[in-house]
Design a protein around this motif. Structure first.
Motif: not given
Lengths: 547, 390, 330
Positions: A122-143
């Motif tokens: 679906v995504q390559d590793r780099g895209e997926s990491i960026e997306d993960a950080i975005e998702l973490y932010a959306k889920l209001r995870l600290p840092n």
């Protein structure tokens, strides 16, 4: 438009003792696109099995014996392993109950997060990491930038649960199965996770099946609710309709549990001597101090609830009172008289006066002794009764806890249900003819209907025998139901204490307030309202800070 | 070298067979789920099993493969005996026993049958054995089989050893001596290790520390090696008295083995001591006797019983090994380990007379069958215990 | 990282301490001998002068702790004493023949035993781990049940039974391998291997069974973890689930299993060496036990115990190092 998921007459069996037993007996389920379906039921209702079957997956020792599962036009019953595998993680995702156990301890969170998108292409590793950080932010995870680069054991339970939701979202699936995602969390943590899950599901328009045993939780999360009982469907209805007007008797009884309420007994007079007084108790395991200057009284015939989240020191308080953990300083008085710190130094009569009922009825009863032996032993030990008179006393005790002596006298604990075992635990405590009974989370391992039965039994026994209870619990609904007085504990200290009616009317100590407001209510709008209130408060605080 | 080429070639052929078979099965069954979802590894496994069966049939047909045929027949007889025994158990006796037999795997039935037979032979050895265990009966080195043309004697169906004692009788008495001594040793080890282990679990504190560290040290020496060291010393103590040396051996092995029992009993005990029902009994003011014998021991019985089986096997094998090495059970007592050593040279005649090689193998087989049987029963008990938990 | 190093150092110290205590136990046990050590060696007919001479030579006139310290100090420097069986004490002259020292007795045999154990490990470890993983993956299939019966039978058989069956099949009925392992210095590696193969196969059969069962149990325990189910539910292929999710966590238990079984090998070697007359340390040990050659018995015992402790220590340390919770503290 065809529904996203359509299950017809699904039958599932599980293998135990070399035989197949039914778990799900012909359940239908339809889920529209963007819809959230709540699946509720007591333990053994088959909720998790049904949830996994919606993914075309069964655990070892379980098999699907009939029916069909159609996901977006794909027949999961007849799809090849390869086809099903390409759906899992990409179009259907799963969020497990225990995030701590479901993340692999050997890899960083981010490596586990990117696995599905990368492997499914679906995504390559780099895209997926960026997306993960975005998702973490959306889920209001600290840092959000760096939390993914930690190992699972370095992250707290509530955060792990949100990270797992992010992982499930990584391929933007059409359907997510949430299997009791907040059950293992404390109430104050649960709120944040619930809010985060609901927002992200809304935002991406994901369909979801939300499995839980908690009615109030499902009321916040689901558009529709389906009630299961021992592998059968009881009823299905939109959330508001179901909450306002449940049709079936079983559903009504589930709702009614929440209504049990016992009026507070009148306050004791000033001359009343407390049956138990805990005075300035400080206790420690080795070097670690777990109780700090704890003081409270229990007056005769009253119920004192000790409330707190895990690690607050409420069970340790019980250990100090019973003498299992001698305190560093402070005393425990019984009817004004100081008890020796260790149970070994206490007299037989002092031991008899205080009895305990335990949380896990399984480990509280010796599996190799019959019910008559378990209940009879304290009778014989304290009063020396023997033979026929002992048997008669045991029968009397069993009748008191509403178990037929003729049937249950000679059974072993393993042949009893959870609620029955808990009743035997009560009978064993009564057998000593105590003045005070310490109830340690006695209802938290039980289903709601059974738990209510136990609470009512305890209330009746209190009225008949004039017992005093110290009731340890983390569940505020239980407190509301039966307490006369409440002691709130946090990190080994008493935060606030007082009569129930006072405690449940504002103003409270901020922690009590947080605890009280975090208990989910059966109102579908409760979570929205609460979040709105907290946001306003946070804004207000920020404003006062600036001034 | 050619052996390796053959082996690799065979493996390649099996791999090809698996691939073709899987492809054909998918084709012929119209891609039925069973074959569609079968991985190549599983198919290879099936092909390998097929090849093994084919090789077995070929070996059976081969005229020279006497031992293979004997082994297969022996295996078949064991299986049939176990099956009949289980069948009998399912239909005879009290209801509780019948229920046990109904869920029993064949291996466990075999184990129970073996234990019963050995116990019977051990107890009634004096009546069953045709001759005394020490009796020297004239002709030495009579060949087993009882065929005079081959050098046998119908009076000694399994032949005689090199000083003319009847091997069959000595085998039967061996059951009494070897099994009996092993059983006594295990009992002693259990009494020692079990009581100390439970005590350490219940009392805890410094007693637990002292006992556990002591056991750690003893367990840091491999048990057979430690037994050999202590036996050397014991042999000086016994100073040639053979009965006394055997007695010392029992003591030494029991002490060494009790360390393992201690570990298990302690960990089982600690698992039970933390249970709420034990806490309830403590808070009631119960004494140590009630705690250990009423609350803890009944719940520790199942794992301890399984461990008893395992320990028995271990002790039994240790004693047999020591006897085989010549420092265990002392002559003139008949004992299986010693018999194997004494008869070992007969193996070399196997190429000319297959029967002859049986002489040393029979006592070894007798040891193996009993331990296999006990292990099967223990395996079943453990399996059942783990099944009950989940 | 620091905490891991600290724990490993602690374990090393503990291992060393255990070895020290074990050596004291071995030394102390021998001194339990009744009467006089020297008398026991020479028998009742020895002259008092001879006995006295040996007493001084062996330092038996010193108190026990001094003798222990002396023995330990000598042992640490490689001097394990003089073999009673080899030295002729009756005609004792004060000089010891160099070939009669315990070290000279043990040295070459130790190398032979290491060779045998090495060959066994090289065959058994990959075989057992591979089969154990397969049995766990194909749990409750015919393969698993068959393997269960086969391994239980193999564990239950005494080593000498397995050994004689192999001799019967591969040395007598089909003479492809030698039944006696007469190894001597100057043999080529191939010859050595050929002579060692049958004893190594015997040990392999016994050790593989143990190792395979333990590997299977460890893997089964692991495959029941929720994170393995999670990996499957993310649509990962079976091989990836094993390689990426199971194996990193299985390393510690498997290493533990291997080390434990190599430690077991230490004991198994004794019987097998006797059956095949393999000139290793185990056979020397048994011979010395029969001859009551106490210095040799002591030395062999110490070597076996040291190997055993070392292997258990290795297992312990490897499982600490591979634990992510310790490697990446909070």
């Amino acid at each position: 438009m065809t529904p996203l998921l359509e299950i017809r007459d699904l039958r599932i069996e599980g293998r135990s003792d070399e035989e197949w037993h039914p778990i799900i007996n012909g359940v239908d389920l339809t889920l529209g696109r963007g819809e959230v379906l709540g699946l509720i039921g007591e333990s053994g209702a088959g909720k998790s099995t049904l949830g996994l079957a919606a993914m075309g997956y069964v655990r070892d020792g379980v098999r699907i014996s009939g029916g069909s599962v159609m996901f977006d036009g794909i027949d999961l019953m007849n799809a090849s392993t390869e086809e099903k595998r390409s759906l899992l993680g990409r179009r259907i995702a799963y969020v497990a109950q225990s995030a701590a156990a479901s993340f692999n301890p050997a890899h960083k969170l981010i490596d586990q997060h990117v696995e599905a998108p990368v492997r499914h292409g679906v995504q390559d590793r780099g895209e997926s990491i960026e997306d993960a950080i975005e998702l973490y932010a959306k889920l209001r995870l600290p840092n959000p930038e760096e939390i993914g680069f930690r190992y699972p054991h370095q992250v707290s339970g509530g955060q792990l649960q949100r990270a797992m939701t992010a992982m499930a979202m990584s391929c933007r699936p059409d359907l997510i199965i949430f299997d009791e995602p907040t059950t293992a969390l404390d109430v104050t943590t649960q709120i944040e996770v619930l809010a985060a899950i609901r927002d992200i599901v809304d935002q991406f328009g994901t369909s979801a099946i939300y499995i839980t045993h908690d009615l109030a939780v499902v009321a916040q999360m689901a558009d529709r609710i389906k009630v299961l009982l021992r592998g059968d469907e009881v009823e299905t209805a939109p959330t508001r309709e179901m909450l306002d007007a449940p049709r079936e008797d079983y559903t009504k009884s589930l709702w009614a549990v929440r209504g049990y309420h016992r009026p507070e007994k009148p306050k004791p007079g000033p001359e009343s001597v407390p049956i138990l007084a805990v005075e300035g108790v400080t206790a420690a395991y080795g070097e670690q101090v777990v109780l700090n200057e704890v003081s409270f009284d229990i007056h005769p015939g009253r119920t004192v609830a000790v409330v707190g989240e895990s690690g607050s020191g409420k069970s340790t308080t019980a250990r100090v009172i019973t003498g299992l953990l001698p305190p560093r300083s402070g005393v425990v008085r019984f009817e004004g008289e100081a008890l020796p710190p260790s149970y070994r130094q206490r007299s037989k009569d002092q031991l008899r006066q205080i009895q305990m009922i335990y949380q896990m009825a399984d480990t509280a009863l010796n599996p190799r002794q019959s019910i008559a032996q378990i209940v009879g032993r304290p009778v014989r030990f304290y009063s020396g009764l023997k033979g026929r008179r002992l048997a008669a006393r045991v029968d009397e005790l069993l009748e008191q806890i509403e178990l037929d002596p003729a049937i249950y006298r000679d059974r072993l604990p393993g042949e009893l249900s959870g609620g029955q075992k808990q009743r035997v635990g009560i009978a064993r405590a009564l057998a000593a003819e105590p003045r005070l009974i310490i109830c340690d989370e006695v209802t938290s391992a039980l289903d709601q209907l059974v738990a209510e039965g136990i609470l009512k039994l305890l209330a009746r026994l209190q009225d008949e025998l004039g017992l005093s209870y110290m009731f340890i619990t983390h569940d505020l609904a239980t407190v509301k139901a039966i307490a006369d007085e409440v002691v709130v504990m946090k990190e080994g200290r008493v935060i606030e204490q007082g009569p129930k009616t006072e405690m449940f009317t504002p103003p409270h100590h901020p922690y009590t307030d947080l605890l009280l407001s975090s208990v989910p209510e059966m109102d579908p709008d409760w979570l929205d309202r609460l979040l709105a209130e907290r946001r306003v408060e946070a804004l207000g605080e920020a404003a006062t800070d600036k001034m | 070298m050619s052996l390796w080429i053959w082996l690799l070639g065979a493996l390649a052929a099996i791999a090809a067979l698996a691939w073709i078979g899987l492809w054909a099965a998918r084709r012929l069954s119209g891609n039925a789920p069973r074959y569609r979802d079968m991985s190549y590894g599983v198919a290879f496994g099936y092909a390998l099993a097929l090849a093994a069966i084919a090789a077995g049939i070929w070996l059976w047909m081969k005229p020279g493969a006497v031992y293979f045929r004997w082994a297969v027949m022996g295996f078949a007889i064991c299986a049939v005996a176990a099956f009949l025994f289980r069948l009998a158990g399912r239909h005879l006796g009290p209801e509780r026993l019948k229920r046990q037999f109904r869920k029993m795997p064949l291996t466990a039935a075999f184990g129970i049958l073996v234990i019963l037979i050995y116990a019977f032979v051990a107890i009634f050895a004096g009546w069953i054995a045709p001759h005394g265990q020490e009796a020297v009966l004239g002709a030495a080195n009579v060949v087993p089989g009882g065929d005079p043309a081959m050098g046998g004697d119908p009076a000694f169906p399994l032949g005689t050893d090199r000083i003319g004692r009847d091997i069959l009788s000595r085998l039967i008495y061996g059951a009494q001596n070897t099994v009996g001594l092993a059983f006594a040793t295990t009992l002693l080890a259990f009494f020692l290790g079990g009581s100390l282990g439970l005590l350490a679990a219940v009392v805890g504190g410094w007693l637990d520390q002292v006992l556990s560290r002591g056991v750690d040290v003893l367990m840091a020496i491999p048990s057979l090696i430690f037994a050999l060291l202590l036996l050397t010393i014991a042999s000086v103590w016994a100073d040639g008295a053979r009965g006394l040396l055997t007695f010392y051996m029992v003591l030494i092995i029991a002490v060494i083995d009790s360390t393992r029992v201690f570990r298990l009993a302690r960990s089982v005990g600690i698992g039970i001591v933390v249970m709420d029902y034990v806490e309830a009994a403590k808070l009631r003011g119960e004494g140590m006797g009630h705690l250990v014998f009423r609350e803890i021991l009944p719940n520790a019985m199942a794992p301890l019983l399984a461990e008893f089986g395992l320990r028995f096997c271990f002790v039994f094998l240790t004693i047999a090994s020591l006897s085989f090495l010549g420092v265990g059970i002392q002559p003139p007592l008949a004992d299986w380990g010693t018999m194997v050593r004494d008869l070992a040279q007969f193996i070399n005649f196997a190429a000319f007379a297959p029967m002859v090689a049986l002489a040393p193998l029979l006592p070894a087989l007798a040891i193996a069958i009993l331990t296999v049987g006990v292990n099967f029963v223990v395996d079943w008990m453990l399996h059942r215990a783990s099944g009950l938990k989940s | 990282m620091g905490s891991v190093i600290r724990i490993v150092l602690q374990r090393l110290a503990l291992g060393l301490l255990t070895l020290l205590i074990v050596s004291a136990v071995i030394f102390g046990a021998v001194n339990l001998l009744p009467g006089d050590f020297a008398q026991a060696v020479l028998g009742q007919s020895a002259t008092p002068e001879a006995v006295a001479a040996i007493r001084t030579q062996l330092g038996l006139d010193q108190p026990l702790p001094v003798r222990y310290a002396q023995w330990l100090w000598d042992a640490a420097r490689g001097d394990l004493g003089v073999s009673f069986a080899q030295a002729n004490f009756a005609s004792f002259t004060g000089r010891v023949d160099p070939s009669a020292t315990v070290l000279a007795q043990i040295g070459p045999r130790f190398a032979n035993t290491m060779f045998l154990a090495g060959v066994t490990a090289a065959i058994a470890v990959p075989l057992a781990v591979g089969l154990g993983i397969l049995a766990a993956l194909w749990r409750d299939t015919a393969f698993d049940k068959g393997a269960n019966i086969a391994t239980l039978s193999s564990i239950s058989s005494p080593e000498f039974f397995v050994a004689y069956i192999l001799i019967l099949l591969f040395a007598v009925v089909n003479p492809v391998l030698p039944s006696l392992s007469n190894i001597f210095p100057g043999m080529s590696f191939g010859e050595r291997l050929e002579k060692t193969l049958l004893p190594a196969l015997t040990l392999t059969l016994v050790v593989t069974a143990h190792m395979m069962r333990m590997t299977r149990a460890a893997i089964l325990n692991l495959m029941a973890q929720p994170y393995i189910e999670m990996a499957r539910l993310k649509g990962m292929r079976p091989l990836r689930v094993i390689w990426r999710h199971a194996l990193p966590n299985a390393l510690a238990p498997i290493v533990n299993v291997v080390a434990l079984n190599l430690a077991y090998l230490v004991t198994g070697v004794v019987v097998v060496e006797v059956v095949f007359v393999y000139p290793g340390i185990g056979q020397l040990f048994v011979d010395s036990v029969k001859l009551r050659d106490i210095p040799v018995v002591q030395a062999c015992c110490l070597i076996f115990a040291a190997a055993y402790i070392l292997l258990n220590l290795t297992a312990d340390i490897l499982s600490i190092i591979s634990n992510p919770r310790l490697r990446h503290p909070k």
